[in-house]
Design a protein around this motif. Structure first.
Motif, PDB file in Angstrom:
ATOM      1  N   HIS A 195       0.806  -1.212   0.000  1.00 28.96           N
ATOM      2  CA  HIS A 195       0.000   0.000   0.000  1.00 28.96           C
ATOM      3  C   HIS A 195       0.845   1.271   0.000  1.00 28.96           C
ATOM      4  N   ASP A 196       2.018   1.225   0.594  1.00 29.82           N
ATOM      5  CA  ASP A 196       2.824   2.431   0.760  1.00 29.82           C
ATOM      6  C   ASP A 196       4.293   2.073   0.613  1.00 29.82           C
ATOM      7  N   PHE A 197       5.121   3.084   0.552  1.00 26.81           N
ATOM      8  CA  PHE A 197       6.572   2.920   0.516  1.00 26.81           C
ATOM      9  C   PHE A 197       7.179   4.201   1.058  1.00 26.81           C
ATOM     10  N   ALA A 198       8.499   4.312   1.032  1.00 29.04           N
ATOM     11  CA  ALA A 198       9.154   5.512   1.539  1.00 29.04           C
ATOM     12  C   ALA A 198      10.351   5.829   0.660  1.00 29.04           C
ATOM     13  N   ILE A 199      10.805   7.074   0.762  1.00 25.00           N
ATOM     14  CA  ILE A 199      12.027   7.482   0.070  1.00 25.00           C
ATOM     15  C   ILE A 199      12.942   8.174   1.065  1.00 25.00           C
ATOM     16  N   THR A 200      14.230   8.165   0.744  1.00 23.28           N
ATOM     17  CA  THR A 200      15.204   9.003   1.428  1.00 23.28           C
ATOM     18  C   THR A 200      15.918   9.823   0.359  1.00 23.28           C
ATOM     19  N   GLU A 201      16.919  10.542   0.770  1.00 23.91           N
ATOM     20  CA  GLU A 201      17.652  11.374  -0.190  1.00 23.91           C
ATOM     21  C   GLU A 201      18.250  10.547  -1.316  1.00 23.91           C
ATOM     22  N   ASN A 202      18.672   9.312  -1.007  1.00 19.51           N
ATOM     23  CA  ASN A 202      19.374   8.495  -2.000  1.00 19.51           C
ATOM     24  C   ASN A 202      18.751   7.132  -2.244  1.00 19.51           C
ATOM     25  N   HIS A 203      17.678   6.791  -1.513  1.00 17.05           N
ATOM     26  CA  HIS A 203      17.139   5.439  -1.588  1.00 17.05           C
ATOM     27  C   HIS A 203      15.618   5.425  -1.684  1.00 17.05           C
ATOM     28  N   VAL A 204      15.115   4.287  -2.118  1.00 17.51           N
ATOM     29  CA  VAL A 204      13.699   3.935  -2.018  1.00 17.51           C
ATOM     30  C   VAL A 204      13.593   2.797  -1.013  1.00 17.51           C
ATOM     31  N   VAL A 205      12.582   2.848  -0.161  1.00 20.16           N
ATOM     32  CA  VAL A 205      12.392   1.817   0.870  1.00 20.16           C
ATOM     33  C   VAL A 205      11.107   1.056   0.563  1.00 20.16           C
ATOM     34  N   HIS A 258       0.586   2.439   6.249  1.00 18.17           N
ATOM     35  CA  HIS A 258       1.068   3.806   6.064  1.00 18.17           C
ATOM     36  C   HIS A 258       2.384   4.045   6.784  1.00 18.17           C
ATOM     37  N   VAL A 259       3.360   4.544   6.058  1.00 13.60           N
ATOM     38  CA  VAL A 259       4.615   4.953   6.665  1.00 13.60           C
ATOM     39  C   VAL A 259       4.497   6.395   7.125  1.00 13.60           C
ATOM     40  N   GLY A 260       5.341   6.757   8.084  1.00 13.75           N
ATOM     41  CA  GLY A 260       5.462   8.152   8.470  1.00 13.75           C
ATOM     42  C   GLY A 260       6.481   8.852   7.593  1.00 13.75           C
ATOM     43  N   ASN A 261       7.715   8.351   7.636  1.00 16.36           N
ATOM     44  CA  ASN A 261       8.781   8.920   6.815  1.00 16.36           C
ATOM     45  C   ASN A 261       9.977   7.990   6.902  1.00 16.36           C
ATOM     46  N   ALA A 262      10.972   8.253   6.059  1.00 12.57           N
ATOM     47  CA  ALA A 262      12.256   7.568   6.139  1.00 12.57           C
ATOM     48  C   ALA A 262      13.345   8.598   5.892  1.00 12.57           C
ATOM     49  N   TYR A 263      14.537   8.318   6.421  1.00 16.08           N
ATOM     50  CA  TYR A 263      15.661   9.226   6.189  1.00 16.08           C
ATOM     51  C   TYR A 263      16.958   8.476   6.481  1.00 16.08           C
ATOM     52  N   GLU A 264      18.058   9.047   6.037  1.00 17.29           N
ATOM     53  CA  GLU A 264      19.382   8.493   6.292  1.00 17.29           C
ATOM     54  C   GLU A 264      19.949   9.126   7.556  1.00 17.29           C
ATOM     55  N   ASN A 265      20.445   8.293   8.465  1.00 15.09           N
ATOM     56  CA  ASN A 265      20.841   8.791   9.785  1.00 15.09           C
ATOM     57  C   ASN A 265      22.276   9.278   9.863  1.00 15.09           C
TER      58      ASN A 265
END
Length: 460
Positions: A195-205, A258-265
């Protein structure tokens, strides 16, 4: 009556328009645009067999110069709505225009789209009239997710389509000026409800989770998905540029709508937040909104079926009314290949949102709906949460940043709240969830799914 056709979910029978809506408090004058929200609304005399399969209806409120100029509600006139065409043709091929565009409504490159994950997007006018399906010049040959992600740096719209037959998963990129410039197949073991997915600056999750397609259920007219313990649960991290492989991380069995968000740490890891259901939770919820909930109903339902059956109708009703997902965080270490998981809160929450300008980037705040009647603001830096109840039903909160905002939570939350007296659009201060203004709507608005604030600058 079926649970998903009564109470705060009950559909409305017609379309209406009202002008010069009553406003209590003061609307921020900078809010010049449209709040639009989509959701399932079967035609009168045509009930749906599952909450997710009603025809799409978009509700909209036009704000300008401190006034609420109009309210409109309009069905999305897909080919399924106007002609009753089947999704699966006689020759076994799929008609991606014969869908219920009932899940989300977004704008990109000046165009408003109603979305559902089973088919093509439908273009709408800014006044909510249906223009027709869009395949971006014939280049989009798969369905389009209802949860695309706009990269706040490039303006590109990233999305995917999943399918019952190969290709099971395809990644797409729409440029800021509305051109489909990339499509890439992603290998997964089989067809699942992604149903959902996430992105970061350099990736797709990716979320490759065990709600699987079942052809036998499709033949019975049901939502053709069921839980399957044997499929496994994993998250994937794919480079956005190039054709690098997906790195897969096994996680505890679960489902995430539903995802909230993703990011690179900054330490070689990807951090993902989302509203996580355990297997028993999703089984109870699925049964309560029209999905197969027992071995008998699901046919080859697999090992999870006894748990679903044990949940019973009472548990399913509670799950569907209040939600049984909890805010969860996964940290995926790209160096070691390990995944760590943690529950962030015990509240039953859904529909996580944030400032879209921080999509794919580190962020501090998330906003969720708790038990269908409260909003919860999470401070992920301090680990604290603030909750405000509304004494009725409240929907997803859409964040709108204030002009020249100096902090991440300087802005407004827009949401529709309903009770026995009717429905209203609430404008809340995102800093403390206090009410700035409310717009009284001329009719009850059924509980729905997702919406957007579309400023005047984003439509043509």
């Amino acid at each position: 009556m079926d649970l998903w056709l009564e109470g705060h979910r009950a559909p409305v029978p017609d379309e209406t328009t009202a002008h010069d809506l009553p406003v209590a408090g003061a609307l921020p004058p900078e809010l010049n645009g449209r709040y639009l929200r989509n959701g399932p609304n079967p035609k009168p005399g045509e009930p749906s067999a599952h909450w997710f399969t009603g025809h799409g209806m978009v509700h909209g409120v036009r704000l300008r110069d401190g006034r609420a100029e109009w309210y409109r509600n309009r069905w999305v006139r897909t080919r399924r709505f106007t002609d009753g065409t089947p999704f699966v043709r006689a020759d076994g091929t799929l008609d991606l225009t014969s869908v219920q565009a009932n899940t989300h409504v977004v704008a990109h490159d000046g165009t408003v789209y109603a979305l559902v994950e089973a088919g093509l997007p439908y273009e709408l006018t800014p006044d909510l009239d249906t223009v027709g399906p869009c395949d971006f010049g014939g280049l989009l040959t798969t369905a389009m997710t209802a949860h695309p992600k706009r990269d706040p740096r490039t303006g590109d719209l990233l999305f995917f389509g999943y399918g019952f037959i190969p290709p099971h998963l395809t990644y797409h990129r729409l440029s800021a000026d509305g051109k489909l410039v990339e499509s890439r197949e992603v290998a997964v073991p089989g067809p699942t409800m992604m149903h959902d997915f996430a992105i970061t600056e350099n990736h797709v999750v990716w979320l490759d989770l065990p709600m699987v397609f079942d052809l036998e259920l499709a033949g019975r007219g049901a939502m053709p998905f069921r839980w399957d313990d044997s499929y496994g649960a994993r998250l994937g991290v794919m480079p956005r540029v190039g054709d690098g492989p997906v790195r897969w991380f096994d996680v505890d069995p679960c489902y995430v709508f539903h995802v909230g968000n993703a990011y690179e740490n900054g330490r070689g890891g990807v951090v993902l937040t989302g509203a996580r259901y355990r297997d028993a939770d999703i089984a109870a919820l699925w049964g309560g909104i029209g999905g197969a909930s027992s071995r008998t109903e699901a046919g080859t339902a697999g090992p999870a079926a006894p748990r679903a059956a044990a949940a019973g109708a009472g548990a399913a009703s509670v799950a569907a009314a209040s939600g049984t997902s909890r805010l969860h965080r996964w940290t995926l270490d790209l160096a070691t290949g390990r995944a760590s998981e943690e529950v962030l809160d015990d509240r039953d929450v859904e529909f996580p949102t944030l400032d879209d300008g921080r999509t794919g980037l580190p962020h501090r705040y998330l906003y969720t709906v708790a038990a269908g009647s409260s909003l919860v603001k999470y401070d992920l830096r301090t680990g604290t949460a603030a909750e405000r109840g509304f004494g009725g039903h409240v929907g997803e909160a859409v964040f709108v940043p204030a002009e020249d905002a100096r902090s991440e939570d300087e802005g407004w939350l827009l949401t529709i709240a309903s009770d026995r007296a009717g429905s209203r659009l609430l404008v809340l201060d995102a800093a403390d969830l206090s009410e700035r203004a409310r717009v009284e709507l001329p009719r009850r608005v059924p509980a729905g799914f997702h919406g957007s604030w579309i400023p005047d600058s984003d439509v043509r």
